[in-house]
Enzyme design. Structure first.
Site, short mmCIF file in Angstrom:
data_model
loop_
_atom_site.label_atom_id
_atom_site.label_comp_id
_atom_site.label_asym_id
_atom_site.label_seq_id
_atom_site.Cartn_x
_atom_site.Cartn_y
_atom_site.Cartn_z
CG ASP A 2 -3.84 4.16 -2.20
OD1 ASP A 2 -2.96 3.37 -1.80
OD2 ASP A 2 -4.93 4.30 -1.62
CG ASP B 209 -1.97 1.08 1.18
OD1 ASP B 209 -2.07 1.77 0.15
OD2 ASP B 209 -2.68 1.25 2.18
#
Length: 546
Positions: free
Chosen positions: A297, A84
């Site tokens: 992201d 992430d």
């Protein structure tokens, strides 16, 4: 002052203090699992790179997710964690968490950590020092621990991480997370700690806080993250560097935000300009500017766009998308692409198959039928309300078509068109520290940027003791392709690989990761399918809890 101790077992690193670049990679597995070299985990090391895997799971979440294999403890305990870029913490689910002791739809599927079974574990900060909440209402609470963490064939002692002793998952399986954003956004109450990019830099394994991400095509299980270097075979055309935008509120660079300054569609050979002329800098935050600030992201599946943009540009050109945000998977084969211009400098073309993604039942691992025939797909460009942060989230639906170098030290992103399904032998170049590191590493087809003059979030000092780095006896997570995917996440009778429905985490103590825990409207799937199963599609999802 930080100190680094290097053990004698680092024979593979002896030729250069920065020779070993942890390279988490995976290639598509062939049908012969016994004779394939990849089946045995024999990933060739180029220039001292360290091979393990980043893999893709559809069944864990709507849209899938990108995960890595790591270990924690002595002896090592295997863990599966979401990769992430939209958050900053490393954490694992505790074996004693009540959620992890169940087998239902909210159980822990990525492995659990039992501190009592590790002879090198210690508590760095007692519970509830680690206290994080998510945009979907999920939470994780516990202490910060310290132990040996394994990445590739590198083992590093005294690494700090969260231990989620209380896990409240609201939308699906609970999974651990490896956030690789700026450590300034960690879920800490008082004391930030070095996260993985900083740990690797502190140990001398890499030269600076820099890594490259390649997610590959939606139909592949493949993806990679390369710490400290660039693989020039994973992109095509020019690699262009852009400055990360400063935070709209603080004026500091602490999240991976850039601007989409233009957008066009190609439908059945006809080019349709949608918008253009936006600003490549902080001016894009103003309401009168046409550019869209976006957070790059990997922990999010969809590209979230303002509702007004969706209604004006997206909906009229994709009329097959129903009110639930779904469509027939047959549209994956349409002659349609989107081209995004980033920072008024580099264009990225995205085929429709990357943002029309199969939907799987996370319990049965079976695809859902679509009313009228065929299988159901989610349309991964979604309307969203304001985040309050000045940006929306650009997730895997777009990132799969991009090769991205995240340069935390210099506050920059370098982007190129991904060379998906490349069969070329890796050409990995080490990036040296300093503002000219990428320019020195990539001598051709490279466009530099002026130095980022904004304040850049600094590296966190290690206050819990020195790191010790050594090599593992065997590569961590050396299995590839479907063998790398946990058995309970194997899909049946469908396409492989997509992006993640999770987004970056937001701490209850102030972490900003991935739009600060924004709650995003979800599709209501109840009553849509023959079986009457309800599926929640969280496009930001937040962190690990899917």
């Amino acid at each position: 002052m930080r100190t680094t101790t290097t053990t004698s077992t680092l024979a593979l690193l002896a030729t250069s203090a920065h020779a070993a670049l942890p390279h988490l990679s995976i290639a598509k597995r062939d049908s012969n699992l016994q004779t394939s070299p990849l089946a045995r985990g024999l990933i060739r090391r180029d220039g001292g790179t360290v091979g393990t895997n980043v893999f893709d799971i559809l069944a864990y979440s709507t849209g899938g997710a990108y995960y890595a294999n790591v270990t924690v403890g002595t002896p090592p305990q295997d863990q599966v964690v979401i990769l992430d870029t939209g958050s900053s913490d490393l954490y694992f689910d505790a074996s004693t968490a009540s959620t992890c002791e169940t087998t239902g739809p909210y159980s822990c599927r990525g492995g659990t950590f039992n501190p009592q079974n590790s002879k090198t574990y210690s508590i760095a900060d007692p519970a509830p020092a680690f206290n994080t909440s998510f945009g979907d209402g999920s939470t994780a609470v516990g202490p910060f621990g310290q132990d040996v963490v394994g990445l590739g064939d590198v083992l590093i002692s005294n690494v700090q991480f969260g231990v989620a002793q209380e896990v409240n998952s609201t939308t699906g399986y609970a999974i651990g997370l490896m956030g690789v954003g700026y450590s300034e956004n960690e879920a800490v109450q008082q004391h930030p700690y070095p996260n993985m990019p900083e740990v690797l830099r502190d140990t001398g394994v890499i030269n600076s806080r820099l890594y490259s991400v390649f997610l590959n095509d939606v139909a592949e299980y493949s993806g990679s993250i390369l710490f400290g270097g660039i693989d020039t075979t994973k992109y095509t055309g020019e690699l262009a560097t852009l400055n990360i935008l400063a935070d709209i509120n603080t004026g500091a660079v602490d999240q991976f935000v850039q601007t989409v300054t233009g957008l066009s569609a190609s439908i059945s050979g006809k080019t349709i300009p949608l918008f253009s002329g936006g600003s490549p800098n902080e001016q894009a935050y103003t309401q009168t500017d046409t550019a869209l600030p976006v957070l790059l992201d990997t922990g999010s599946s969809a590209w979230s766009v303002p509702t007004s943009y969706y209604e004006k540009y997206i909906a009229p050109n994709f009329k097959f998308v129903d009110s639930q945000g779904s469509c027939s998977c047959s549209h994956q084969n349409d002659d349609t692409t989107l081209t995004l211009e980033f920072g008024a400098k580099i264009n990225i073309t995205v085929p429709i198959r990357e943002f029309v993604v199969p939907i799987y039942n996370a319990t049965t691992n079976q695809p859902y039928p679509y009313p009228g025939g065929g299988e159901a797909c989610a349309f991964m460009i979604v309307p969203a309300q304001s985040t309050g942060q000045g940006f929306q989230t650009l997730g895997d639906a777009i990132l799969r078509s991009m090769y991205v170098v995240f340069d935390l030290d210099n506050g920059q992103l370098s982007l190129a068109q991904a060379k998906i399904n490349s069969t070329d032998a890796p050409n990995i170049v080490t990036v040296s520290a300093g503002p000219s590191g990428i320019a020195k590493a990539v001598s051709t087809s490279y466009s530099a940027a002026p130095s980022n003059t904004n304040s850049i979030a600094p590296e966190v000092m290690n206050a819990t003791g020195s790191f010790t780095v050594s090599t593992a006896q065997s590569t961590i997570g050396s299995a590839t392709g479907t063998a790398a995917v946990p058995a309970d996440a194997q899909v049946s009778g469908g396409a492989s690989g997509t992006g993640s429905s999770s987004g970056g985490s937001s701490s209850s103590t102030g972490s900003k990761g991935a739009a600060a825990g924004l709650v995003v409207p979800r599709s209501d799937w109840s009553g849509l399918w023959v079986a009457g199963i309800s599926v929640a599609m969280a496009v930001l999802g937040a962190g690990i809890v899917l």
